[in-house]
Motif scaffolding. Structure first.
Motif, short mmCIF file in Angstrom:
data_model
loop_
_atom_site.label_atom_id
_atom_site.label_comp_id
_atom_site.label_asym_id
_atom_site.label_seq_id
_atom_site.Cartn_x
_atom_site.Cartn_y
_atom_site.Cartn_z
N ALA A 73 42.64 92.61 -38.66
CA ALA A 73 42.93 93.43 -39.84
C ALA A 73 41.65 94.00 -40.46
O ALA A 73 41.65 95.14 -40.93
N LEU A 74 40.57 93.25 -40.46
CA LEU A 74 39.32 93.72 -41.06
C LEU A 74 38.76 94.93 -40.32
O LEU A 74 38.28 95.88 -40.93
N VAL A 75 38.82 94.90 -38.99
CA VAL A 75 38.23 96.02 -38.23
C VAL A 75 39.21 97.18 -38.08
O VAL A 75 38.81 98.26 -37.64
N ALA A 76 40.48 96.96 -38.43
CA ALA A 76 41.45 98.05 -38.34
C ALA A 76 41.22 99.09 -39.42
O ALA A 76 41.55 100.27 -39.25
N GLU A 77 40.65 98.66 -40.55
CA GLU A 77 40.35 99.60 -41.63
C GLU A 77 39.11 100.42 -41.27
O GLU A 77 38.21 99.93 -40.59
N PRO A 78 39.03 101.67 -41.75
CA PRO A 78 37.87 102.50 -41.38
C PRO A 78 36.54 101.99 -41.92
O PRO A 78 35.50 102.25 -41.34
N ALA A 79 36.54 101.24 -43.00
CA ALA A 79 35.29 100.73 -43.59
C ALA A 79 35.67 99.56 -44.49
O ALA A 79 36.81 99.46 -44.94
#
Length: 714
Positions: A273-279
């Motif tokens: 989930a953390l790396v799925a967001e753009p930043a």
């Protein structure tokens, strides 16, 4: 305050936790006034029958700048009380090296266990000022008649001593084909801590030999590199997270086995989930246990700058041990963590979550490499201590023997140390969070609130919703396939009359804290067994750990294996998170001809700091039975979406479960939808990631400012 007043606060405290917290004041007063009367007060406490006061006095001796106090502390290594020996070994690490204690500390290292780890830690601290003495003592001890594992521990300890004298014996053990495997492995790993050409040459020779030892030698050569492997740092953050006591992989194939509990599932889902967001997080590095063969390729991926969610393995000897027995692995764990974090180049934040050997070792590495830490603070073991004291099973007069196995003193102080050194603290929601943190852990959350954040854990609703959709289809008449077909086969083994009953389900590690045996007993001893079948998901049934074997023995005592099928008990062992999700959904909707709808999820844990499996069950729409303290009390609406109870009491647990079954079998009152809506609004893994990402960004930004300020002064 004075030394006597400080001691009175310990002996007259209202609880064990209060006494443990008061020990810090005792140590302060001993250091402030290292006189004869202070020594008498501490000596009297050590000789008395109050275990808490005695342990506190041992640690207070270490703060006295006094030769007589140091001599007394050293003499305690020969105490007939093993817990006093253990605490003396730990406390001596805060004193300058004493030749009269070296031999007994070396003996403790050879004997192993938790006390051996503490003794080794003390010797490591002393090695900067007494390296030659330690080198000679360890080499002499390791040449005697010893078991293989004892010699391996001494060889490992030699690797911590920075003196040329240790290189030659390490080379000899590493290359001796007749030496025991454990000794050779310890010597190879120790040579990786040396920069001498002779050590490098020996390692290169062993790499050429191949095999497991060659894999270890290859890793040791990486350890011997003088500079870290640096990658292009990029724009986003790199966050490292750690749980040592699990076999963590993207598929969560080992979930529920050994210590592979909810934390393993959480780290996989959270990293994704953390790396799925753009930043702002570009890369998440999740560290867990593994083998030397896995560690090499992992290092190449990490050093190569691979982004996204990346996994790194810390090579440990097999078979894996549980967290309670893993403390002696401190040196090898630290070595593996350091290797991975160096290979990663820039690591912006290291998130620690447990007061275990992994966090102990990782905190050392973070200090060495200048990586700021975030620590999730939970009152563990504080809550367990308080619960045991309330039940009368733990008192201050028998604290010492219990501490020998549970390490309560060390773990509570480790929590305080990790929290104090963290750049930011994260807390689970609790009904009285600020009060509990102040009373149990000694943290004032109102002080510097900008460095404290409350973050609820979260579940992956996509996994749950897929499981619910499949279970609905089967309940409507579709043929079960995959995980539901497997569950159908298990239920087909029950007598026909039991295939008309609903399911009680529990999921988790088979550990006494999780209360699996308590639940089986509560179910089997009363009318519950006539009202529902019991599905227990978790544990390695073929190769159980000591903790798992203990629970299985208690379960067999409550219901002999020959009666399991006839009475409706299904012990399935561990299953992946996806499979468990489908079985939970089947408990709600039923499997036609095999299980009635209206099942219930039961968590019998003595404590749950939060309770991911409970949330997953609620997201499925199941009514839940859960502990009435800790995290579940913040989200289970008692007598609506579930029932809160004192889970340590089998009778109360059974009563709450009966009420839940009655409600689940009645008319639909919308509780399932309310539970699912609650999870969707407050407890998704995406929501957790959204709350943590700004914390990581803030910590990284503050650290960058500190670094710039420091550079201006150089």
């Amino acid at each position: 305050m004075g030394i006597q007043t400080a001691m009175d606060r310990i002996t007259e405290s209202g609880s064990i936790i209060e006494a443990m917290r008061a020990a810090d004041d005792l140590a302060f007063e001993a250091g402030r006034d290292p006189g004869l009367r202070t020594l008498r007060v501490l000596s009297a406490a050590i000789a008395a029958d109050d275990d808490l006061a005695a342990i506190a006095a041992v640690h207070a001796l270490a703060e006295m700048n006094d030769e007589e106090a140091a001599r007394l502390l050293s003499s305690l290594l020969s105490s007939p009380r093993p817990y006093i020996v253990e605490h003396a070994a730990d406390a001596l690490g805060r004193r300058p090296a004493r030749p009269d204690a070296v031999g007994r500390l070396v003996r403790l290292v050879a004997e192993g266990g938790f006390a051996g780890m503490l003794a080794q830690h003390t010797l490591e601290k002393w090695s900067t000022g007494a390296a030659e003495l330690l080198a000679v003592a360890l080499e002499t001890a390791s040449t005697g008649t010893l078991p293989d594992d004892a010699r391996a521990r001494l060889v490992e300890t030699m690797g911590l001593v920075r003196h040329p004298l240790v290189v030659r014996p390490l080379q000899t053990w590493a290359t001796d084909a007749a030496a025991p495997t454990a000794v050779r492995e310890a010597a190879v790993a120790a040579l990786g801590q040396r920069g001498e050409p002779a050590a490098i040459s020996t390692l290169e020779q062993i790499v050429a030999e191949g095999g497991v030892l060659g894999d270890l030698a290859r890793l040791a050569l990486i350890d011997a590199e003088p500079a870290p492997l640096v990658r292009d740092s990029g724009e986003g953050l790199t966050v490292a997270q750690l749980f040592l006591h699990a076999d963590i992989d993207p598929s969560l194939s080992s979930a529920g086995s050994g210590d592979n509990g909810g934390i393993a599932t959480l780290l996989v889902r959270l990293g994704d989930a953390l790396v799925a967001e753009p930043a702002p997080v570009q890369r998440v590095l999740t560290l867990s246990r593994g083998t030397a063969a896995q560690a090499g390729p992992d290092l190449l991926r990490v050093a190569g700058g691979e982004t996204g969610h990346v996994y790194g393995h810390i090579p440990l000897s097999s078979p894996p041990v549980g967290s309670a027995a893993a403390w002696p692995l401190r040196v090898s764990v630290r070595r593996g963590i350091r290797r991975l974090l160096r290979a990663a180049g820039r690591v912006d934040v290291l998130h620690l979550r447990m007061a275990d050997v992994g966090s102990l070792a990782a905190a050392d590495v973070a200090r060495e490499l200048g990586i700021p830490t975030v620590f999730t603070v939970a009152p563990d073991p504080h809550s367990v201590i308080a619960s045991l004291e309330r039940s009368g099973t733990l008192t201050r007069k028998d604290f010492g023997p219990v501490d020998l196995t549970e390490h309560f003193w060390f773990r509570t102080h480790l929590v305080q140390s990790l929290a104090a050194s963290a750049a930011h603290s994260v807390f689970f929601p609790r009904p009285q969070l600020e009060r509990d943190m102040r009373a149990l852990v000694g943290i004032d959350m109102s002080s510097h609130p900008e460095r404290h954040t409350v973050v609820a854990e979260g579940v992956d609703l996509e996994v749950v919703d897929r499981a619910v959709a499949r279970a609905r289809q089967v309940a409507a008449g579709d043929e079960p396939v995959g995980a539901l077909a497997e569950l159908a086969a298990l239920l087909d083994a029950l007598p026909a009359e039991r295939r008309r009953l609903p399911l009680l389900v529990t999921v988790g590690r088979m550990h006494r804290i999780k209360g699996m045996a308590t639940l089986v007993r509560a179910w089997a001893d009363g009318p519950l067994a006539d009202a529902a079948n019991l599905l227990v998901i978790g544990g390695d049934l073929e190769h159980p750990s000591l903790d798992e074997r203990e629970q299985l023995d208690h379960i067999r005592a409550a219901l002999p294996p020959a009666q399991h099928a006839a009475r409706g008990l299904l012990l399935t062992g561990h299953r992946s998170n996806d499979v468990a999700a489908e079985w939970l959904a089947a408990a709600r909707f039923g499997l036609p001809g095999r299980a009635a709808p209206g099942g219930v999820y039961v968590c019998a844990s003595l404590k749950e700091e939060f309770g991911l499996a409970i949330l997953e069950a609620m997201a499925t729409g199941l009514l839940v039975v859960a502990p009435d303290s800790g995290g579940p009390a913040t989200y289970v609406d008692d007598d609506d979406t579930g029932f809160l109870t004192e889970t340590a009491d089998p009778a109360k647990l059974a009563t709450a479960t009966e009420r839940a079954l009655a409600r689940a079998g009645g008319a639909d009152d919308g509780a399932a939808e309310r539970a699912r809506d609650l999870v969707a609004e407050r407890f998704t893994i995406q929501g957790m990631a959204a709350k943590l990402a700004p914390v990581y960004e803030s910590v990284a930004h503050s650290e960058a400012e500190l670094q710039r300020a420091a550079e201006l002064l150089i």
